[in-house]
Design a protein around this motif. Structure first.
Motif: not given
Length: 226
Positions: A142-148
């Motif tokens: 989750p730390a590298i999710t494009q949307s985040v």
């Protein structure tokens, strides 16, 4: 009788106080920062030999000491176990809710930071390296999710932190070079910076990946009217 009861309770209190203390060797071995997840830290420190934890912005968390190496942390609803071999780390005690997953938190080296910490310190080079490292280990983290990362960039942009917005969008491009959206976002940041040359270049790159990117097409038409 009352005096005996007072003495008894005093002894219990003293035992309770002393049991929360930790040895110098334990303090020396365990003091430090542990990776709770790829981009979050659990920090262990001591005050008057009592173990305290800083986690998610809250300081002074005092887990209940079970024995010399096991503590119950109610904020996690978990028993944390300090393991000394082969290197010092923390494990969560096994329980049914874990569904067979073994949770371990590695102790960080002195000076080591999470990607976000590097980024906030404006060490963008090491931030990029750290984000790429996470992606290589766990592409679904989750730390590298494009949307985040994209939302993070626009938060910076909306608060006029233009340099940070540009740098986080650049990192997003490194992680997702085939995404039209990442280039469109970087172009938006350059446009707000009034750097039309780089804005146009990135809108064009976005369109080369996805010719139907309406945002890029609209902005490019406004910047390069016929």
């Amino acid at each position: 009788m009352k005096n005996l009861l007072k003495v008894f309770f005093l002894i219990l209190c003293c035992l309770g106080c002393s049991s929360s203390k930790n040895s110098d060797a334990f303090i020396s071995a365990t003091t430090g920062r542990y990776l709770f997840n790829a981009n979050e830290v659990l920090e262990v420190y001591f005050k008057e030999k009592v173990l305290l934890i800083k986690w998610r912005g809250k300081e002074g968390i005092q887990p209940l000491k079970v024995n010399d190496s096991i503590f119950y942390m109610k904020e996690l609803n978990e028993k944390i176990i300090f393991i000394s071999t082969p290197i010092t780390h923390i494990e969560l005690a096994v329980k049914t809710a874990h569904k067979g997953i073994k949770y371990q938190f590695k102790k960080m080296n002195i000076g080591e930071k999470t990607p976000t910490e590097y980024f906030e310190a404006e060490d963008y080079k090491n931030a990029k390296i750290a984000y790429v490292k996470i992606q290589k280990i766990d592409s679904l983290n989750p730390a590298i999710t494009q949307s985040v990362l994209n939302v993070t960039g626009y938060n910076y942009l909306n608060n006029n932190h233009l340099k940070k917005a540009i740098e986080i969008f650049k990192i997003n491009i490194v992680l997702y070079p085939k995404s039209s959206k990442t280039y469109d976002s970087l172009a938006d940041a350059y446009l707000k910076l009034k750097d039309t040359t780089n804005a146009i270049a990135n809108y064009k790159k976005a369109l080369s990946i996805n010719p139907e990117n309406r945002s890029s097409l609209r902005n490019l038409q406004q910047l390069s009217p016929k």
